[in-house]
Scaffold this motif. Structure first.
Motif: not given
Length: 299
Positions: A201-227
């Motif tokens: 049911g999801t066509d696109a994603v909005v990601m609201v992140g924050e400074i600190g930690g490495a969660m966004e960087e790790k999410a980016a690794e997964y996002a690289a393979g997303m359509e």
């Protein structure tokens, strides 16, 4: 992780002021609250919901899938362990300022039992048209309406703003996943992104992140393979290093967890990063229009 209308919900702290207020709002949107916990009022009902002395007792009489905690920090550990021992598949921990050693105990117990924790310090989960769990305004049609955009946010307030803008633009949301702002959370940005990527049911994603930690960087690794297209906003661009800004997880040490590193990682993965939340909706609409012709050509 995505809340559904068939989920049966246990509310720990149902009879308190906040528990009562939000439980009424949740039930008004279709959330199936089957039990509440208050050791002093076991055997009674509140808001038409049976009360039990513990989550374990509730599970024997009213099986549940999701537990949500309206519990103060000092009692959060025991409440979480109770829900985990009772077999909760999903535990939504709204509480913030839980002592670090208690949070670690909660995560250890959840890992052993297979319970997924969302939070601590989460605003909750919303699936417009199905229900919500937590303290997000899932009952407000000006903010949430059924759509096909998934939203991930550490911050409840920023997540609310993004959903408001999406609704005003006529897009709506497939699901909102508030992962929480504490340093030690159970569900990461990458976990949430993966869930929305798999959601039909999801066509696109909005990601609201924050400074600190490495969660966004790790999410980016997964996002690289997303359509599916992903658009992001990272809060804290102007924050000084070494300062804790609002959320306990939003602290930068040296260059680790800083804004430039996060933005670079996301953009390298094909995610469009905007400078302000107000730019998210227009940017997302552009990304969607660019992908739709390719989808039509493939059919």
């Amino acid at each position: 992780m995505i809340f559904r209308k068939h989920h049966r919900v246990l509310v720990q702290g149902l009879t308190g002021k906040q528990g009562s207020f939000w439980a009424e709002k949740m039930m008004g949107q279709g959330t199936r609250i089957v039990a509440g916990v208050n050791p002093k009022r076991a055997g009674e009902t509140h808001l038409g919901v049976p009360l039990f002395a513990s989550a374990r007792e509730a599970a024997r009489a009213q099986p549940f899938d999701v537990a949500v905690m309206f519990i103060p920090p000092a009692a959060a550990r025991d409440a979480a362990l109770d829900a985990i021992d009772a077999g909760a598949g999903l535990l939504v921990v709204l509480t913030e300022h839980i002592p670090a050693h208690d949070v670690m105990a909660m995560h250890r117990a959840a890992a052993r039992s297979g319970t997924r924790i969302v939070g601590p310090n989460t605003a909750g989960l919303v699936t417009p048209g199905e229900g919500f769990v937590g303290i997000m305004p899932g009952h407000n049609p000006n903010i949430f309406r059924p759509g096909r955009i998934g939203v991930i946010s550490r911050s409840g307030s920023l997540g609310t703003l993004v959903c408001l803008n999406l609704t005003r633009a006529g897009l709506g949301q497939s699901a909102f996943l508030g992962i929480g702002g504490d340093p030690m959370i159970g569900t990461t940005t990458r976990d949430a992104l993966q869930a929305l990527d798999k959601d039909l049911g999801t066509d696109a994603v909005v990601m609201v992140g924050e400074i600190g930690g490495a969660m966004e960087e790790k999410a980016a690794e997964y996002a690289a393979g997303m359509e599916k297209p992903v658009v992001a906003f990272i809060a804290g661009r102007a924050s000084p290093p070494g300062k804790k800004m609002g959320h306990a997880g939003a602290i930068v040490t040296g260059s680790a967890g800083g804004y430039p590193a996060k933005r670079a990682a996301l953009e390298a993965a094909g995610i469009t990063v905007v400078d302000t939340p107000s730019q998210l909706t227009e940017t997302l609409a552009g990304r969607l229009s660019a992908t739709q012709p390719r989808a039509m050509a493939a059919t």
